[in-house]
Design an enzyme around this catalytic site. Structure first.
Site, PDB file in Angstrom:
ATOM      1  N   GLY A  36       0.809  -1.215   0.000  1.00  0.00           N
ATOM      2  CA  GLY A  36       0.000   0.000   0.000  1.00  0.00           C
ATOM      3  C   GLY A  36       0.835   1.254   0.000  1.00  0.00           C
ATOM      4  O   GLY A  36       0.503   2.246   0.660  1.00  0.00           O
ATOM      5  N   TYR A 190     -23.270  -6.330   3.873  1.00  0.00           N
ATOM      6  CA  TYR A 190     -24.177  -5.896   4.931  1.00  0.00           C
ATOM      7  C   TYR A 190     -23.442  -4.923   5.854  1.00  0.00           C
ATOM      8  O   TYR A 190     -22.220  -4.927   5.932  1.00  0.00           O
ATOM      9  CB  TYR A 190     -24.709  -7.093   5.735  1.00  0.00           C
ATOM     10  CG  TYR A 190     -23.656  -7.919   6.447  1.00  0.00           C
ATOM     11  CD1 TYR A 190     -23.342  -7.684   7.792  1.00  0.00           C
ATOM     12  CD2 TYR A 190     -22.965  -8.933   5.785  1.00  0.00           C
ATOM     13  CE1 TYR A 190     -22.375  -8.436   8.443  1.00  0.00           C
ATOM     14  CE2 TYR A 190     -22.009  -9.695   6.434  1.00  0.00           C
ATOM     15  CZ  TYR A 190     -21.728  -9.442   7.763  1.00  0.00           C
ATOM     16  OH  TYR A 190     -20.766 -10.192   8.413  1.00  0.00           O
TER      17      TYR A 190
END
Length: 315
Positions: A36, A190
């Site tokens: 990253g 969700y």
């Protein structure tokens, strides 16, 4: 977390920048992988390590973005030694490919910084139907570390220099009381406020269990985790209450860190001689910080290790 400018025993505070904590350190004998590394504190970590003459491998999902960061660093530091390699942490195939390609280069590995991460308030399935935060923030790094560990051990034996593994975790590790392993395999999205904190708890537990195993094996490699701080970014300047030159916008600049400060603890753990031999600890503001009780649970750490090993073997 320490309050405002309070210094830790290291002599540094939360407002100390990464360049300051590495001042005078020569990293020319070291090779580091940073995941990253194409944005945020990852990019700053890359820049500062390159400034200290470390050979940096940027392990990034977007290689175009990685190359842009590399070019920007080279403009300021023409002697910087930086390579860009593709790594998609949500794909175990990509992790295996990265590790295989790295090993084939016959490069040493002194420092592994597991920095990359995702954040959302929603649980999302990865391509392997593993919850995205867990897959990216923990599982991909777990597999990457395991695949590169022998390379690091060989480097340690040949160089007689300590190897260092660093997991960028978060203060958020305190919030989940445990890891719900029955919530890791999912097939639909969700709302889940604990998905990100759970992955950060996993980062800490992974470092702790790895440190225990390395110590038991008698290998000169340390493993630690850290909280980088809450970083000041454009999000706070461009949206809602923090937009414009109001009190909140100005206050946030004093209460939150910038990326230079946010990368400091990572760079401290990567290069500073003060942490030589220190392993299995959790750091914040360049000092050892207090862990939540669940993050110190050796049984939970071992269970996570076995579960992660089983998952990465299957996918």
């Amino acid at each position: 977390m320490r309050i405002f400018g309070q210094k830790s025993r290291s002599g540094f505070s939360g407002w100390t920048a990464a360049e300051e904590v590495t001042q005078g350190i020569d990293g020319s004998d070291f090779t580091a992988i940073i995941t990253g590394a194409s944005s945020g504190i990852g990019a700053e970590t890359c820049r500062v390590l390159a400034l200290r003459r470390v050979h940096v491998i940027m392990a990034v999902r977007n290689t175009d973005a990685g190359r842009a960061v590399k070019e920007a660093i080279l403009k300021d530091i023409p002697t910087a030694k930086i390579d860009v390699m593709e790594l998609e942490l949500t794909s175990m195939d990509s992790v295996r490919k990265f590790a295989s390609e790295y090993i084939s280069l016959d490069l040493p590995l002194n420092i592994l910084i597991n920095n990359a991460g995702v954040f959302s308030l929603t649980s999302i399935p990865s391509r392997h139907n593993i919850e995205l935060h867990f897959a990216t923030n923990h599982l991909g790094h777990f597999l990457l570390t395991n695949l590169l560990l022998e390379t690091m051990k060989n480097t340690v034996r040949k160089s007689h220099k300590e190897g260092r593994i660093i997991n960028v975790a978060s203060l958020a590790h305190r919030y989940p009381k445990t890891i719900r392993f029955d919530e890791i395999n999912i097939t639909s999205s969700y709302i889940n406020l604990m998905a990100y904190p759970r992955s950060k708890l996993a980062n800490v537990l992974h470092a702790n269990e790895l440190a225990r195993r390395l110590k038991e094996e008698g290998v000169n490699i340390t493993a630690n985790s850290l909280h980088p701080g809450i970083i000041y970014t454009n999000i706070f300047r461009n949206d809602g209450f923090f937009r414009g030159k109001n009190f909140a916008s100005m206050a946030s600049k004093f209460l939150l860190k910038n990326v230079q400060q946010g990368a400091a603890t990572t760079c401290y753990l990567a290069l500073h001689p003060q942490v030589e031999g220190v392993s299995g600890e959790y750091f914040a503001d360049c000092g050892i910080a207090k862990l939540a009780s669940q993050a110190k649970d050796p049984e939970l750490a071992k269970k996570l290790w076995d579960y992660s090993l089983s998952l990465t073997t299957k996918i």
